[in-house]
Design a protein around this motif. Structure first.
Motif, PDB file in Angstrom:
ATOM      1  N   ALA A  82      42.083  39.948  41.454  1.00 55.73           N
ATOM      2  CA  ALA A  82      40.649  39.660  41.389  1.00 55.73           C
ATOM      3  C   ALA A  82      39.998  40.393  40.219  1.00 55.73           C
ATOM      4  O   ALA A  82      39.075  39.875  39.576  1.00 55.73           O
ATOM      5  CB  ALA A  82      39.982  40.051  42.700  1.00 55.73           C
ATOM      6  N   ARG A  83      40.477  41.597  39.922  1.00 56.46           N
ATOM      7  CA  ARG A  83      39.919  42.375  38.809  1.00 56.46           C
ATOM      8  C   ARG A  83      40.562  42.030  37.468  1.00 56.46           C
ATOM      9  O   ARG A  83      40.171  42.558  36.437  1.00 56.46           O
ATOM     10  CB  ARG A  83      40.122  43.873  39.085  1.00 56.46           C
ATOM     11  CG  ARG A  83      39.300  44.422  40.236  1.00 56.46           C
ATOM     12  CD  ARG A  83      39.608  45.906  40.434  1.00 56.46           C
ATOM     13  NE  ARG A  83      38.751  46.513  41.441  1.00 56.46           N
ATOM     14  CZ  ARG A  83      38.833  47.795  41.815  1.00 56.46           C
ATOM     15  NH1 ARG A  83      39.746  48.582  41.253  1.00 56.46           N
ATOM     16  NH2 ARG A  83      38.020  48.274  42.731  1.00 56.46           N
ATOM     17  N   PHE A 105      50.850  49.011  43.790  1.00 56.14           N
ATOM     18  CA  PHE A 105      50.732  50.339  44.392  1.00 56.14           C
ATOM     19  C   PHE A 105      49.432  51.064  44.067  1.00 56.14           C
ATOM     20  O   PHE A 105      49.186  52.151  44.584  1.00 56.14           O
ATOM     21  CB  PHE A 105      51.911  51.212  43.954  1.00 56.14           C
ATOM     22  CG  PHE A 105      53.246  50.619  44.291  1.00 56.14           C
ATOM     23  CD1 PHE A 105      53.710  50.630  45.595  1.00 56.14           C
ATOM     24  CD2 PHE A 105      54.021  50.014  43.315  1.00 56.14           C
ATOM     25  CE1 PHE A 105      54.937  50.069  45.918  1.00 56.14           C
ATOM     26  CE2 PHE A 105      55.250  49.451  43.627  1.00 56.14           C
ATOM     27  CZ  PHE A 105      55.709  49.471  44.934  1.00 56.14           C
ATOM     28  N   GLY A 106      48.611  50.491  43.205  1.00 55.89           N
ATOM     29  CA  GLY A 106      47.373  51.174  42.863  1.00 55.89           C
ATOM     30  C   GLY A 106      46.443  50.294  42.067  1.00 55.89           C
ATOM     31  O   GLY A 106      46.650  49.080  41.937  1.00 55.89           O
ATOM     32  N   THR A 107      45.421  50.912  41.513  1.00 51.66           N
ATOM     33  CA  THR A 107      44.425  50.204  40.717  1.00 51.66           C
ATOM     34  C   THR A 107      44.112  51.029  39.473  1.00 51.66           C
ATOM     35  O   THR A 107      44.515  52.186  39.357  1.00 51.66           O
ATOM     36  CB  THR A 107      43.118  50.003  41.511  1.00 51.66           C
ATOM     37  OG1 THR A 107      42.603  51.293  41.890  1.00 51.66           O
ATOM     38  CG2 THR A 107      43.348  49.173  42.758  1.00 51.66           C
ATOM     39  N   ARG A 108      43.373  50.412  38.562  1.00 52.35           N
ATOM     40  CA  ARG A 108      42.923  51.145  37.381  1.00 52.35           C
ATOM     41  C   ARG A 108      41.559  51.757  37.670  1.00 52.35           C
ATOM     42  O   ARG A 108      40.737  51.181  38.375  1.00 52.35           O
ATOM     43  CB  ARG A 108      42.854  50.214  36.174  1.00 52.35           C
ATOM     44  CG  ARG A 108      44.206  49.669  35.743  1.00 52.35           C
ATOM     45  CD  ARG A 108      44.072  48.840  34.485  1.00 52.35           C
ATOM     46  NE  ARG A 108      43.767  49.680  33.324  1.00 52.35           N
ATOM     47  CZ  ARG A 108      43.335  49.202  32.157  1.00 52.35           C
ATOM     48  NH1 ARG A 108      43.125  47.906  32.012  1.00 52.35           N
ATOM     49  NH2 ARG A 108      43.097  50.020  31.150  1.00 52.35           N
ATOM     50  N   THR A 134      51.167  50.090  57.008  1.00 54.85           N
ATOM     51  CA  THR A 134      51.262  50.776  55.718  1.00 54.85           C
ATOM     52  C   THR A 134      51.969  49.902  54.689  1.00 54.85           C
ATOM     53  O   THR A 134      51.628  49.914  53.499  1.00 54.85           O
ATOM     54  CB  THR A 134      52.017  52.109  55.877  1.00 54.85           C
ATOM     55  OG1 THR A 134      51.322  52.934  56.821  1.00 54.85           O
ATOM     56  CG2 THR A 134      52.106  52.852  54.559  1.00 54.85           C
ATOM     57  N   LEU A 135      52.935  49.121  55.161  1.00 52.45           N
ATOM     58  CA  LEU A 135      53.681  48.245  54.255  1.00 52.45           C
ATOM     59  C   LEU A 135      52.824  47.098  53.723  1.00 52.45           C
ATOM     60  O   LEU A 135      53.203  46.437  52.751  1.00 52.45           O
ATOM     61  CB  LEU A 135      54.912  47.677  54.977  1.00 52.45           C
ATOM     62  CG  LEU A 135      55.961  48.705  55.422  1.00 52.45           C
ATOM     63  CD1 LEU A 135      57.081  48.020  56.191  1.00 52.45           C
ATOM     64  CD2 LEU A 135      56.524  49.456  54.219  1.00 52.45           C
ATOM     65  N   VAL A 137      50.150  44.439  49.435  1.00 49.34           N
ATOM     66  CA  VAL A 137      49.552  43.101  49.428  1.00 49.34           C
ATOM     67  C   VAL A 137      48.070  43.190  49.084  1.00 49.34           C
ATOM     68  O   VAL A 137      47.549  42.426  48.261  1.00 49.34           O
ATOM     69  CB  VAL A 137      49.743  42.411  50.798  1.00 49.34           C
ATOM     70  CG1 VAL A 137      49.061  41.045  50.806  1.00 49.34           C
ATOM     71  CG2 VAL A 137      51.217  42.279  51.132  1.00 49.34           C
ATOM     72  N   GLY A 138      47.386  44.158  49.714  1.00 54.79           N
ATOM     73  CA  GLY A 138      45.970  44.355  49.421  1.00 54.79           C
ATOM     74  C   GLY A 138      45.737  44.767  47.979  1.00 54.79           C
ATOM     75  O   GLY A 138      44.799  44.290  47.323  1.00 54.79           O
TER      76      GLY A 138
END
Length: 293
Positions: free
Chosen positions: A200-201, A211-214, A187-188, A192-193
């Motif tokens: 990349a985006r 902690f997240g993405t758009r 989970t930690l 990193v992912g």
């Protein structure tokens, strides 16, 4: 019996992958998964006990603890709710007596410690769930079912890759507990992912990118995500630590001119738990390895 070990691994992975997919899509994983997994694990352990010529006491204890496991999954009234619920009370009393007799007759035997580990692990995970250390009911049920599938540590030739100086140290920690531990480690790795994905985006905003993405509001409404941006007092504010009971107001964000808010995915812990099964088999106990055990 390496064949039994591989069968246990296949059973655990098949059920946990199916449950994880269900949990990811609908945020529910039916108890049917755990009934099959627990009963299958008990059956395999029973085959092992018969093959080893174990005493009938072990088989009786296995049957009773499997029934206790099934009782924990079902929804029923309490043992002393609206009078005495005789059936579960009798089941738990018989189980206690059977394991007491097992302790009198076979205490200290290697097979005894294997058998006694099952109720101890069930109690351990149940208490962890009651204390809210394990958050989800499906997570606790999965770990309890794993206790029946892996009453002994699954040893395979050439594994784990992280070989300890003292191989016996690896088996000191029950495999289901190791899965819980490694699931927490995996989970930690999520930040990193997230970091690599956002780079990349070209969505760069620290620390939100960890902690997240758009995502567009239209997509966010269809997915299991929490917003990391909220409208408060007419201003858009960052909220890294979203809570499940927080009200999500996508329309307010859109009205404030936020078309692609930062969101964090609701990743069920069952997913890293499932990944932790093959990870634990392949890598073993990373903490003990780093400590030089």
């Amino acid at each position: 019996m390496e064949e039994l070990t591989w069968t246990r691994i296949a059973l655990a992975l098949a059920i946990m992958v199916a449950a994880s997919v269900s949990d990811w899509r609908s945020r529910t994983a039916s108890d049917g998964h755990w009934y099959i997994m627990g009963a299958g694990g008990s059956l395999l352990f029973g085959v092992q006990l018969l093959d080893e010529g174990a005493s009938w006491t072990f088989l009786v204890c296995l049957v009773l603890i499997t029934l206790v496991f099934a009782d924990l999954l079902r929804d029923r009234r309490g043992m002393f709710e609206e009078g005495v619920n005789v059936a579960p009370l009798l089941l738990y009393a018989l189980t206690f007596l059977a394991f007491g007799y097992l302790s009198l007759e076979h205490f200290g035997e290697g097979r005894y410690w294997t058998m006694i580990s099952i109720p101890l692990l069930i109690v351990f995970f149940f208490v962890m769930y009651q204390l809210n250390v394990i958050k989800g009911g499906a997570d606790a049920k999965a770990l309890i079912a794993l206790s029946l599938v892996f009453p002994i540590y699954p040893e395979l030739a050439g594994l784990p890759v992280m070989e300890l100086n003292d191989p016996a140290a690896l088996t000191m920690l029950p495999f289901p507990v190791l899965v819980l531990f490694n699931g927490a480690i995996l989970t930690l790795l999520v930040p990193v992912g997230m970091l690599l994905l956002n780079i990349a985006r070209r969505d760069i905003r620290f620390p939100l990118m960890l902690f997240g993405t758009r995502m567009t509001i239209e997509d966010a409404k269809k997915k299991h995500v929490w917003p990391m941006e909220r409208v408060a007092d007419g201003k858009v504010r960052t909220a890294l630590l979203s809570r499940q009971d927080d009200e999500i107001d996508w329309d307010a964000l859109q009205a404030a001119g936020v078309d692609r808010p930062w969101v964090t995915p609701k990743v069920p812990f069952l997913v890293p738990l499932t990944l932790a099964v093959p990870f634990s088999l392949l890598m073993g106990n990373p903490l003990l390895y780093l400590m030089g055990a």
